[in-house]
Design a protein around this motif. Structure first.
Motif, PDB file in Angstrom:
ATOM      1  N   MET A 252       0.845  -1.196   0.000  1.00  0.00           N
ATOM      2  CA  MET A 252       0.000   0.000   0.000  1.00  0.00           C
ATOM      3  C   MET A 252       0.879   1.244   0.000  1.00  0.00           C
ATOM      4  O   MET A 252       1.747   1.400   0.843  1.00  0.00           O
ATOM      5  N   ILE A 253       0.660   2.111  -0.967  1.00  0.00           N
ATOM      6  CA  ILE A 253       1.425   3.346  -1.087  1.00  0.00           C
ATOM      7  C   ILE A 253       0.604   4.491  -0.509  1.00  0.00           C
ATOM      8  O   ILE A 253      -0.542   4.703  -0.899  1.00  0.00           O
ATOM      9  N   SER A 254       1.192   5.229   0.424  1.00  0.00           N
ATOM     10  CA  SER A 254       0.483   6.291   1.124  1.00  0.00           C
ATOM     11  C   SER A 254       0.773   7.645   0.476  1.00  0.00           C
ATOM     12  O   SER A 254       1.934   8.010   0.273  1.00  0.00           O
ATOM     13  N   ILE A 255      -0.303   8.388   0.155  1.00  0.00           N
ATOM     14  CA  ILE A 255      -0.166   9.683  -0.512  1.00  0.00           C
ATOM     15  C   ILE A 255      -0.974  10.734   0.246  1.00  0.00           C
ATOM     16  O   ILE A 255      -2.105  10.489   0.654  1.00  0.00           O
ATOM     17  N   ALA A 256      -0.379  11.918   0.411  1.00  0.00           N
ATOM     18  CA  ALA A 256      -1.084  13.064   0.983  1.00  0.00           C
ATOM     19  C   ALA A 256      -1.221  14.137  -0.087  1.00  0.00           C
ATOM     20  O   ALA A 256      -0.316  14.349  -0.898  1.00  0.00           O
ATOM     21  N   ILE A 257      -2.376  14.802  -0.096  1.00  0.00           N
ATOM     22  CA  ILE A 257      -2.620  15.933  -0.989  1.00  0.00           C
ATOM     23  C   ILE A 257      -2.939  17.136  -0.114  1.00  0.00           C
ATOM     24  O   ILE A 257      -3.882  17.097   0.670  1.00  0.00           O
ATOM     25  N   CYS A 258      -2.155  18.186  -0.237  1.00  0.00           N
ATOM     26  CA  CYS A 258      -2.368  19.390   0.579  1.00  0.00           C
ATOM     27  C   CYS A 258      -2.547  20.583  -0.345  1.00  0.00           C
ATOM     28  O   CYS A 258      -1.587  21.035  -0.994  1.00  0.00           O
ATOM     29  N   ASP A 259      -3.783  21.086  -0.424  1.00  0.00           N
ATOM     30  CA  ASP A 259      -4.097  22.184  -1.323  1.00  0.00           C
ATOM     31  C   ASP A 259      -5.344  22.885  -0.800  1.00  0.00           C
ATOM     32  O   ASP A 259      -6.266  22.227  -0.319  1.00  0.00           O
ATOM     33  N   ASP A 260      -5.372  24.202  -0.893  1.00  0.00           N
ATOM     34  CA  ASP A 260      -6.559  24.930  -0.425  1.00  0.00           C
ATOM     35  C   ASP A 260      -7.629  25.072  -1.503  1.00  0.00           C
ATOM     36  O   ASP A 260      -8.650  25.726  -1.295  1.00  0.00           O
ATOM     37  N   ASP A 261      -7.405  24.433  -2.660  1.00  0.00           N
ATOM     38  CA  ASP A 261      -8.383  24.409  -3.750  1.00  0.00           C
ATOM     39  C   ASP A 261      -9.013  23.010  -3.802  1.00  0.00           C
ATOM     40  O   ASP A 261      -8.346  22.036  -4.177  1.00  0.00           O
ATOM     41  N   LYS A 262     -10.281  22.914  -3.441  1.00  0.00           N
ATOM     42  CA  LYS A 262     -10.966  21.621  -3.412  1.00  0.00           C
ATOM     43  C   LYS A 262     -11.012  20.961  -4.783  1.00  0.00           C
ATOM     44  O   LYS A 262     -10.969  19.735  -4.895  1.00  0.00           O
ATOM     45  N   ASP A 263     -11.110  21.776  -5.834  1.00  0.00           N
ATOM     46  CA  ASP A 263     -11.160  21.213  -7.183  1.00  0.00           C
ATOM     47  C   ASP A 263      -9.841  20.532  -7.550  1.00  0.00           C
ATOM     48  O   ASP A 263      -9.833  19.500  -8.224  1.00  0.00           O
ATOM     49  N   VAL A 264      -8.737  21.118  -7.126  1.00  0.00           N
ATOM     50  CA  VAL A 264      -7.430  20.511  -7.395  1.00  0.00           C
ATOM     51  C   VAL A 264      -7.303  19.188  -6.649  1.00  0.00           C
ATOM     52  O   VAL A 264      -6.841  18.189  -7.203  1.00  0.00           O
ATOM     53  N   ILE A 265      -7.730  19.174  -5.384  1.00  0.00           N
ATOM     54  CA  ILE A 265      -7.696  17.930  -4.612  1.00  0.00           C
ATOM     55  C   ILE A 265      -8.532  16.861  -5.304  1.00  0.00           C
ATOM     56  O   ILE A 265      -8.106  15.705  -5.450  1.00  0.00           O
ATOM     57  N   ALA A 266      -9.715  17.243  -5.744  1.00  0.00           N
ATOM     58  CA  ALA A 266     -10.609  16.285  -6.403  1.00  0.00           C
ATOM     59  C   ALA A 266      -9.992  15.748  -7.686  1.00  0.00           C
ATOM     60  O   ALA A 266     -10.092  14.547  -7.992  1.00  0.00           O
ATOM     61  N   GLN A 267      -9.325  16.622  -8.453  1.00  0.00           N
ATOM     62  CA  GLN A 267      -8.709  16.177  -9.700  1.00  0.00           C
ATOM     63  C   GLN A 267      -7.566  15.201  -9.444  1.00  0.00           C
ATOM     64  O   GLN A 267      -7.444  14.177 -10.129  1.00  0.00           O
ATOM     65  N   ILE A 268      -6.729  15.515  -8.464  1.00  0.00           N
ATOM     66  CA  ILE A 268      -5.607  14.611  -8.160  1.00  0.00           C
ATOM     67  C   ILE A 268      -6.122  13.275  -7.639  1.00  0.00           C
ATOM     68  O   ILE A 268      -5.627  12.207  -8.016  1.00  0.00           O
ATOM     69  N   LYS A 269      -7.140  13.318  -6.772  1.00  0.00           N
ATOM     70  CA  LYS A 269      -7.731  12.077  -6.273  1.00  0.00           C
ATOM     71  C   LYS A 269      -8.275  11.219  -7.420  1.00  0.00           C
ATOM     72  O   LYS A 269      -8.096   9.995  -7.438  1.00  0.00           O
ATOM     73  N   LYS A 270      -8.959  11.867  -8.358  1.00  0.00           N
ATOM     74  CA  LYS A 270      -9.510  11.156  -9.515  1.00  0.00           C
ATOM     75  C   LYS A 270      -8.391  10.496 -10.317  1.00  0.00           C
ATOM     76  O   LYS A 270      -8.497   9.323 -10.725  1.00  0.00           O
ATOM     77  N   CYS A 271      -7.302  11.224 -10.543  1.00  0.00           N
ATOM     78  CA  CYS A 271      -6.174  10.673 -11.295  1.00  0.00           C
ATOM     79  C   CYS A 271      -5.563   9.472 -10.587  1.00  0.00           C
ATOM     80  O   CYS A 271      -5.218   8.461 -11.214  1.00  0.00           O
ATOM     81  N   ILE A 272      -5.414   9.576  -9.269  1.00  0.00           N
ATOM     82  CA  ILE A 272      -4.837   8.480  -8.490  1.00  0.00           C
ATOM     83  C   ILE A 272      -5.747   7.258  -8.549  1.00  0.00           C
ATOM     84  O   ILE A 272      -5.280   6.108  -8.704  1.00  0.00           O
ATOM     85  N   SER A 273      -7.054   7.482  -8.423  1.00  0.00           N
ATOM     86  CA  SER A 273      -8.009   6.382  -8.471  1.00  0.00           C
ATOM     87  C   SER A 273      -7.968   5.657  -9.815  1.00  0.00           C
ATOM     88  O   SER A 273      -7.958   4.422  -9.877  1.00  0.00           O
ATOM     89  N   GLU A 274      -7.923   6.425 -10.897  1.00  0.00           N
ATOM     90  CA  GLU A 274      -7.867   5.818 -12.232  1.00  0.00           C
ATOM     91  C   GLU A 274      -6.552   5.075 -12.435  1.00  0.00           C
ATOM     92  O   GLU A 274      -6.525   4.005 -13.048  1.00  0.00           O
ATOM     93  N   TYR A 275      -5.471   5.650 -11.928  1.00  0.00           N
ATOM     94  CA  TYR A 275      -4.165   4.992 -12.035  1.00  0.00           C
ATOM     95  C   TYR A 275      -4.175   3.676 -11.252  1.00  0.00           C
ATOM     96  O   TYR A 275      -3.634   2.665 -11.704  1.00  0.00           O
TER      97      TYR A 275
END
Length: 241
Positions: A1-24
């Protein structure tokens, strides 16, 4: 299991990165444990046990550069990827050894490229940490190479080895050390010193400072060679799109 943190004050950016990670995760059959934070303060409250951190530079409160510096005081292992609107921030961030930079706005494939690099890096470095055996004054001394900050030759074939919070006395010469360590992370900026570039915090004229406060001189005649070596080392960590 690879652990990743996303720290950003823009919710849309967080959502986009999460989506990319999920698809990957689905397309490459890799499991990720993803945590998100809206500010550096929240991230710093955690145990900081992440394989990768996507970190926005321009945030309210503690900005990304300061957050990264505070992360490095407690965690040298996490790989930091800056997410920023301004690529020139790369020049201000060498001391935290960033893993990569993502410039906003970015395409989904850019995050996939970062994850490719992460998987490759983790695969190449999955072997047990290198441990070297040194000739301690009281017998053999075993130290993890990554935990060594500085070797200082003090004369009469005696060397002081500095780690984060300990010092050890060993026998030998600096040429013996170079023959033993076989690592591109170590460089000799002065005839009496070898320093692990992983632990350099800042440069000031002819003096290097490590992250635990040690001072190492740079010999004038070695300055150019050191600058070339350190530049090569930094470029290994700063890989821009």
């Amino acid at each position: 299991m690879i652990s990743i943190a996303i720290c950003d004050d823009d919710k849309d950016v967080i959502a986009q990165i999460k989506k990319c990670i999920s698809e990957y995760s689905v397309s490459h059959s890799v499991e990720f444990d993803v945590h998100s934070f809206s500010c550096g303060e929240k991230l710093l409250e955690t145990d900081m046990n992440y394989d990768l951190i996507f970190l926005d530079i321009e945030m309210s409160g503690i900005d990304g550069l300061k957050t990264a510096q505070m992360i490095r005081q407690i965690d040298r292992r996490s790989r930091i990827v800056y997410v920023t609107n301004h690529s020139e921030f790369a020049l201000r961030s060498y001391s935290v050894h960033p893993f990569d930079f993502v410039v906003k706005p970015f395409k989904d494939e850019r995050i996939g490229n970062v994850l490719d690099e992460l998987i490759r890096y983790l695969s190449e470095n999955s072997e047990k940490d290198v441990v070297i055996q040194l000739k301690g004054e009281d017998g053999p001394l075993l130290l993890a190479l990554k935990n060594i900050y500085v070797f200082e030759y003090t004369g009469n074939r005696r060397i002081t080895v500095y780690t984060k919070s300990e010092t050890h006395r060993i026998r030998g010469s600096l040429s013996d050390i170079f023959a033993l360590i076989n690592s591109e992370s170590f460089v000799s900026p002065h005839k009496s010193f070898i320093i692990n570039m992983e632990h350099i915090d800042k440069l000031n004229n002819f003096t290097l400072y490590t992250t635990n406060g040690l001072e190492v001189p740079i010999a004038q005649k070695k300055l150019k060679d050191f600058q070339n070596e350190f530049s090569r080392f930094i470029k290994h960590y700063i890989r821009q799109e």
